[in-house]
Design an enzyme around this catalytic site. Structure first.
Site, PDB file in Angstrom:
ATOM      1  N   LYS A   1       0.597  -0.870   0.078  1.00 37.44           N
ATOM      2  CA  LYS A   1       0.211   0.210   0.148  1.00 37.44           C
ATOM      3  C   LYS A   1       0.948   1.796   0.260  1.00 37.44           C
ATOM      4  O   LYS A   1       1.905   1.487   0.509  1.00 37.44           O
ATOM      5  CB  LYS A   1      -0.813   0.187   1.012  1.00 37.44           C
ATOM      6  CG  LYS A   1      -2.443   1.295   1.316  1.00 37.44           C
ATOM      7  CD  LYS A   1      -2.937   0.862   2.276  1.00 37.44           C
ATOM      8  CE  LYS A   1      -4.174   1.947   2.390  1.00 37.44           C
ATOM      9  NZ  LYS A   1      -5.238   1.706   3.933  1.00 37.44           N
TER      10      LYS A   1
ATOM     11  N   SER B   1      -9.758   1.895   2.444  1.00 39.90           N
ATOM     12  CA  SER B   1      -8.795   2.294   2.074  1.00 39.90           C
ATOM     13  C   SER B   1      -7.675   1.353   0.858  1.00 39.90           C
ATOM     14  O   SER B   1      -7.515   2.602  -0.401  1.00 39.90           O
ATOM     15  CB  SER B   1      -7.899   3.672   2.797  1.00 39.90           C
ATOM     16  OG  SER B   1      -7.243   2.869   3.766  1.00 39.90           O
TER      17      SER B   1
ATOM     18  N   SER C   1      -9.695   0.060   6.798  1.00 41.04           N
ATOM     19  CA  SER C   1      -9.801  -0.078   5.320  1.00 41.04           C
ATOM     20  C   SER C   1      -8.957  -1.849   5.064  1.00 41.04           C
ATOM     21  O   SER C   1      -8.611  -1.345   4.122  1.00 41.04           O
ATOM     22  CB  SER C   1      -8.806   0.388   5.174  1.00 41.04           C
ATOM     23  OG  SER C   1      -9.130   2.413   5.473  1.00 41.04           O
TER      24      SER C   1
END
Lengths: 96, 451
Positions: free
Chosen positions: B50, B125, B149
């Site tokens: 990420k 997210s 997330s």
């Protein structure tokens, strides 16, 4: 709780943000809606609850205060900074 | 796609060939936009990362305009641990800007598509990480979970996502959003892979003062799906959820019972208080953490008339709308006159939420819960911020109480064919029980992507 233009201006100052004229009304509306929602917290009785919250019941982890420095990190940060010279960050003039 | 377990058994030559093929595959599926770019470090098993986890030499930007130009000067602890275990970062994945969002639509790099259907969001997210695993473009990925997330995008993309206990995985090198809530965790194709990756990531780190010193035992080598557990469901928990969620919930309860687990009912505080406590806490912490982005030391500077104007111009141009909203809100709840009524009150309510879970876990091993009130929405359907915040109702209490939880796919919804994931939640530091229960549920349900 209603957010108004005066409060938004205060929050902009605290946030170092500028909200454009054309977006102000929408931002005020959205913030008001969110603040009105979180007002539901007042429905809960928390008189006997401590006002400090800690995730862990263990005491704070400590370590020896031994200075360390990985100078590569400093160099890399300075090299990629928006503006730097002679190992300093260059900023706009502060004193006239 | 081969599993992480299989990949770890490959020879060096096989692994090199696999990585070359993977890069070609990623290049051929660019329209998914799960990866921001595909750089490779080291010779290990490739893991997608990420865009808020530091990898030395990579641009790491939290999908924000304000961090364009920043190059990470060091590795996050999780990256060093991965490399020591024979894994290596390959590709950084898209996300909501500064991890603030539920759809990955707020990214500076544009939207990521859901691998099941391109009309739907991948969640957020960690939407890029979940999408690339779901699309067969990554063996596994790292995400971060502040209010769901990891678990929510995993559920939307039909993969497994795990949030460790607060303090179990070092956050050194994770771009901070809300420091009392953030945790890094694995997104994988199956439960066993999640356990393998969790074992690699977890453990004490002296560089993270919130990292726990409690003994950290490996989980994957002790996985036992035959353990019989007591699992709680929450009264009225799915009343507000869609039919797709209700159907999967019923199916999971039946599966757990048929596998020999005892399912009991328990009560929790109304989820609306979780949302309030969460958004007050998270925005307060975000305001503080994001104060460092002023255009002076890193990222993208917009020169103003003077220093103060430079801060304002940099931040106003660099941050997107959702991030600005949360900064303003955070400064509201922390400002004089409102601090006690909002911030302090939220911390007290957080204590209540944590105590409730502690009480439940005195008697049960796990809690079964939905992850989201519905399957993935279509693009644009979550444009109203309040609506988006409300959709976090099932995931955020886990962060507020610091618990470990794992989301796994149950079935595809009859209505739109999109995956439905549910989560299991365990007591702090009881990851073994969490993975044992999840493995049992996974093998009883036997979810396959096409079903």
């Amino acid at each position: 709780m209603q957010v108004d233009d005066v409060l938004l201006s205060r929050l902009e100052k605290l946030s170092h943000l500028h909200i454009d004229e054309k977006n102000r009304e929408e931002v005020i509306e959205q913030l008001s809606e969110i603040v009105a929602f979180v007002d539901n917290l007042s429905e809960l009785d928390t008189q006997d609850v401590s006002d400090t919250f800690s995730m862990s019941n263990l005491s704070t982890i400590t370590r020896e205060d031994t200075p360390t420095c990985v100078s590569k990190i400093n160099d890399d940060i300075l090299n990629h900074a928006p503006n730097s010279a002679d190992r300093f960050f260059i900023v706009p003039k502060i004193i006239e | 796609m081969i599993t992480l377990k299989e990949a770890l058994a490959l020879s060096k030559e096989e692994l090199e060939a696999f990585k070359d093929a993977l890069k070609t595959q990623i290049e051929a599926n660019k329209e998914l936009n799960g990866y921001i770019d595909v750089n490779s470090v080291g010779e290990g098993v490739p893991i997608a990362i990420k865009d808020n986890i530091q990898v030395d030499g990579w641009a790491v930007t939290a999908a924000s305009n304000i961090l364009q130009g920043y190059v990470s000067p060091y590795n996050a602890t999780v990256i060093d641990k991965m490399k020591a275990a024979g894994l290596s970062p390959l590709g950084r994945t898209n996300m909501d800007e500064f991890a603030m969002g539920s759809t990955t639509e707020s990214s500076f790099y544009g939207k990521t598509l859901n691998p099941h259907n391109a009309e739907y969001v991948p969640g957020g997210s960690s939407g890029g990480s979940a999408a690339v695993v779901g699309a067969g473009l990554a063996i596994a990925a790292l995400g971060s979970d502040t209010g769901g997330s990891i678990r929510q995008p995993a559920a939307y993309c039909g993969v497994v996502g795990m949030k460790p206990t607060y303090g179990r995985v070092s956050r050194y090198g994770l771009g901070a959003y809300a420091s009392s809530l953030d945790q890094i965790g694995p997104i994988t194709q199956n439960v066993e892979d999640a356990a393998i990756l969790y074992d690699i990531l977890s453990g004490h780190d002296e560089k993270d003062s919130t990292s726990s010193t409690l003994e950290c035992l490996s989980v994957a080598d002790k996985l036992d799906k035959s353990r019989k557990l007591k699992i709680a469901v929450i009264q009225g928990h799915t009343d507000e959820a869609s039919d797709a969620i209700k159907s999967a919930y019923t199916k999971a309860i039946d599966a757990l019972k048929s596998a020999g687990h005892e399912v009991v009912e328990r009560e929790l505080l109304d989820g609306k208080y979780d949302i309030s406590a969460y958004y007050v806490t998270a925005t307060a912490e975000a305001t503080t953490n994001l104060a460092r982005y002023d255009g002076i030391r890193y990222g993208n500077r917009v020169e103003g008339k003077n220093l103060s104007d430079t801060y304002i111009q940099t931040r106003s141009n660099g941050f997107g709308d959702e991030v600005k909203r949360r900064i303003l809100l955070g400064n509201f709840v922390l400002s004089s006159g409102y601090y006690d009524a909002y911030y302090v009150k939220a911390q007290k309510v957080r204590s209540l939420i944590k105590a409730e879970y502690e009480k439940i876990f005195e008697e049960v091993d796990l809690v079964l819960s939905p992850v989201a009130p519905d399957t993935a929405p279509k693009f644009g359907e979550m444009s109203d911020p309040m609506k988006m915040y409300l959709s976090d109702i099932y995931t955020i209490s886990v962060n507020l109480a610091g618990l470990p939880a794992i989301s796994l796919p149950i079935e595809n919804a009859a209505s739109n064919g999109m995956p439905v994931g549910l989560q299991l939640i365990a007591a702090p530091f009881n990851e073994q029980t969490l993975f044992d229960g999840a493995l049992s549920l996974e093998s009883t349900i036997n979810y396959t992507k096409g079903n």
